[in-house]
Write a protein that holds these residues in place. Structure first.
Motif, PDB file in Angstrom:
ATOM      1  N   LYS A  35       0.821  -1.199   0.000  1.00  0.00           N
ATOM      2  CA  LYS A  35       0.000   0.000   0.000  1.00  0.00           C
ATOM      3  C   LYS A  35       0.864   1.263   0.000  1.00  0.00           C
ATOM      4  CE  LYS A  35      -3.911  -2.242   2.212  1.00  0.00           C
ATOM      5  NZ  LYS A  35      -4.888  -2.250   3.301  1.00  0.00           N
ATOM      6  N   GLN A  37       1.964   5.199   0.793  1.00  0.00           N
ATOM      7  CA  GLN A  37       2.035   6.021   2.007  1.00  0.00           C
ATOM      8  C   GLN A  37       2.241   5.182   3.270  1.00  0.00           C
ATOM      9  OE1 GLN A  37      -1.037   9.112   2.311  1.00  0.00           O
ATOM     10  NE2 GLN A  37      -1.367   8.957   0.108  1.00  0.00           N
ATOM     11  N   THR A  38       2.982   4.081   3.143  1.00  0.00           N
ATOM     12  CA  THR A  38       3.269   3.244   4.313  1.00  0.00           C
ATOM     13  C   THR A  38       4.179   3.983   5.279  1.00  0.00           C
ATOM     14  OG1 THR A  38       3.016   1.224   3.016  1.00  0.00           O
ATOM     15  CG2 THR A  38       4.253   1.052   5.052  1.00  0.00           C
ATOM     16  N   ARG A  40       5.623   7.094   7.176  1.00  0.00           N
ATOM     17  CA  ARG A  40       5.132   8.415   7.563  1.00  0.00           C
ATOM     18  C   ARG A  40       6.224   9.286   8.167  1.00  0.00           C
ATOM     19  NH1 ARG A  40      -0.513   6.816  10.670  1.00  0.00           N
ATOM     20  NH2 ARG A  40      -1.747   6.319   8.810  1.00  0.00           N
ATOM     21  N   GLN A  70      -0.029  14.992   6.275  1.00  0.00           N
ATOM     22  CA  GLN A  70       0.674  14.878   4.999  1.00  0.00           C
ATOM     23  C   GLN A  70       1.616  16.057   4.764  1.00  0.00           C
ATOM     24  OE1 GLN A  70      -2.314  14.140   1.964  1.00  0.00           O
ATOM     25  NE2 GLN A  70      -2.231  11.940   2.346  1.00  0.00           N
ATOM     26  N   ARG A 193       1.160  -0.867  13.316  1.00  0.00           N
ATOM     27  CA  ARG A 193       0.548  -0.153  12.183  1.00  0.00           C
ATOM     28  C   ARG A 193       0.690  -0.950  10.888  1.00  0.00           C
ATOM     29  NH1 ARG A 193       1.740   3.919   8.671  1.00  0.00           N
ATOM     30  NH2 ARG A 193       3.896   4.098   9.344  1.00  0.00           N
ATOM     31  N   LEU A 197      -2.217  -2.058   8.266  1.00  0.00           N
ATOM     32  CA  LEU A 197      -2.135  -1.825   6.820  1.00  0.00           C
ATOM     33  C   LEU A 197      -2.426  -3.105   6.041  1.00  0.00           C
ATOM     34  CD1 LEU A 197       0.963   0.512   6.738  1.00  0.00           C
ATOM     35  CD2 LEU A 197      -1.118   0.970   5.455  1.00  0.00           C
ATOM     36  N   GLU A 203     -10.082   3.272   3.902  1.00  0.00           N
ATOM     37  CA  GLU A 203      -9.441   4.398   4.597  1.00  0.00           C
ATOM     38  C   GLU A 203      -8.911   4.026   5.966  1.00  0.00           C
ATOM     39  OE1 GLU A 203     -13.197   4.477   6.929  1.00  0.00           O
ATOM     40  OE2 GLU A 203     -12.644   3.896   4.884  1.00  0.00           O
ATOM     41  N   TYR A 206      -5.180   4.511   6.938  1.00  0.00           N
ATOM     42  CA  TYR A 206      -4.706   5.883   6.847  1.00  0.00           C
ATOM     43  C   TYR A 206      -5.318   6.782   7.925  1.00  0.00           C
ATOM     44  CZ  TYR A 206      -3.245   3.794   2.530  1.00  0.00           C
ATOM     45  OH  TYR A 206      -2.677   2.940   1.624  1.00  0.00           O
ATOM     46  N   SER A 207      -6.297   6.237   8.637  1.00  0.00           N
ATOM     47  CA  SER A 207      -6.935   6.976   9.733  1.00  0.00           C
ATOM     48  C   SER A 207      -6.419   6.524  11.093  1.00  0.00           C
ATOM     49  CB  SER A 207      -8.461   6.766   9.673  1.00  0.00           C
ATOM     50  OG  SER A 207      -8.969   7.154   8.430  1.00  0.00           O
ATOM     51  N   ARG A 279      -5.183  13.719  12.878  1.00  0.00           N
ATOM     52  CA  ARG A 279      -4.446  13.968  11.625  1.00  0.00           C
ATOM     53  C   ARG A 279      -4.328  15.451  11.285  1.00  0.00           C
ATOM     54  NH1 ARG A 279      -6.182  10.087   6.695  1.00  0.00           N
ATOM     55  NH2 ARG A 279      -8.199  11.086   7.063  1.00  0.00           N
TER      56      ARG A 279
END
Length: 293
Positions: A35, A37-38, A40, A70, A193, A197, A203, A206-207, A279
Motif C-alpha cells: 500500500k 504512504q506506508t 510516515r 501529509q 501499524r 495496513l 481508509e 490511513y486513519s 491527523r
C-alpha cells in the motif's frame, strides 16, 4: 581515513523505498507493504564497518498534502534534500517520470551526487528499461542511473558499492554499535501499524496511529501496552471486529513480529480509542512524533 555520510532515499509513494532501505541496511527497519504512504516518518538505518559508516534515511513518498499530517510527511521528504551527502531518488518501471515535477526540479539542481534508482525491473523488459533510462537521463542529466530489483536483491550490491565509493572522508556520526536513530517504542508502533495496513481495507489504515503507553523490558521479556487511535467510532468498531476477533488477529501477528524483532518473549495488550482530530491537530501530531525540522 574513515568514511561516513548521510545517504537519503526519496521518491514518490509505492516505488519500493522501504524495501530498498531494508536491503541496504540488512535489517527490517522500515515497514514495507503493497500500500502507498506506508512510511510516515524519516527513519535512519546505520551500516557500520571498521573504516566506514553509512547513515541511510527512508522518507515518506512525495505527495500533494491534503491535511496536516501529509504536510509533515512532505516536510520529512524535503528535509532529506537538505542534509544528504548522497541522494538516492527511487522510481520504478510504471510511474510517470514527470510526476511531482516541483520536487524533481529540486533534485535536478542539487550539487551532491545523485543516484537515480529504477526499481522493479523484474516487472518489465530490457527495451522498456532502456527507454526509461533515456527519459530519466533527460530529466536528471547529472544523476547516475542504476536499474535494480530491490525485492529480488538484483543490483543492490552494485548500488551499495557505488555508495561506498562516493562517501566523503569523515569520522562516524553515531556510535558504531547503533543501528537506527529511533527508540524501541517507535518500532513497536510501526509494527502494529504495519499489521493494520495488511489486514484492513479502504481508509482505515490511513486513519490510524499507534501510541505505546507502556514498554517494560527485562532480561527475558517485554510487556507492552499500546493504544490504536482512530478518527471515528465506526472505525473503532471495524478495528475491534465482531467479539474482538479482528483486533486479536492484529495483536497476535504484531506480537509474533515483535518477538522476532526484539528476540524476546513479548506480552502485548492493545486498546482502541477515538481522536477525531489527530491527523489535523498540530499538538496531537507532535505527540505522535511528527516533528520535521
Amino acid at each position: 581515513m574513515h568514511k561516513a555520510g548521510f545517504v537519503n532515499i526519496v521518491g514518490n509513494p509505492n516505488v519500493g523505498k522501504s524495501t530498498l532501505m531494508n536491503q541496504l541496511v540488512g535489517e527490517r527497519i522500515s515497514i514495507a507493504t503493497f500500500k502507498a504512504q506506508t512510511t510516515r516518518h524519516r527513519i535512519m538505518g546505520i551500516v557500520n564497518t571498521d573504516d566506514m559508516q553509512i547513515v541511510f534515511s527512508d522518507t515518506p513518498g512525495v505527495l500533494k498534502p491534503n491535511y496536516k499530517m501529509q504536510e509533515y510527511m512532505l516536510a520529512f521528504s524535503e528535509s532529506a534534500l537538505a542534509d544528504a551527502d548522497i541522494l538516492l531518488y527511487v522510481t520504478d518501471v510504471v510511474e510517470d517520470p514527470e510526476k511531482n515535477a516541483d520536487f524533481l526540479e529540486k533534485v535536478r539542481t542539487m550539487t551532491i551526487p545523485v543516484i537515480l534508482v529504477i526499481n522493479k525491473i523484474d516487472a518489465s523488459n530490457q527495451k522498456t528499461v532502456g527507454q526509461l533510462v533515456e527519459k530519466w537521463h533527460a530529466l536528471l542529466p547529472n544523476a547516475e542511473i542504476l536499474p535494480i530489483s530491490a525485492a529480488n536483491k538484483f543490483g543492490v550490491d552494485m548500488l551499495l558499492k557505488r555508495i561506498q565509493e562516493l562517501l566523503p572522508d569523515s569520522p562516524p556520526y553515531f556510535d558504531k554499535d547503533q543501528l537506527t536513530d529511533k527508540p524501541a517504542k517507535f518500532f513497536v508502533s510501526e509494527i502494529i501499524r504495519e499489521k493494520i495496513l495488511l489486514y484492513y481495507d479502504k481508509e482505515i489504515p490511513y486513519s490510524v496511529e499507534v501510541r505505546v503507553e507502556q514498554f517494560k523490558e527485562s532480561a527475558k521479556q517485554i510487556h507492552i501496552n499500546a493504544v490504536i487511535y482512530v478518527e471515528r467510532e465506526s472505525q473503532k468498531g471495524i478495528i475491534i471486529g465482531h467479539q474482538g476477533v479482528a483486533l486479536k488477529k492484529v495483536s497476535t501477528e504484531a506480537r509474533k513480529t515483535l518477538e522476532k524483532f526484539f528476540d524476546k518473549k513479548v506480552y502485548l495488550e492493545t486498546f482502541v480509542k477515538v481522536d477525531k482530530d489527530w491527523r489535523s491537530s498540530q499538538k496531537e501530531l507532535s505527540s505522535f512524533g511528527y516533528n520535521p525540522e
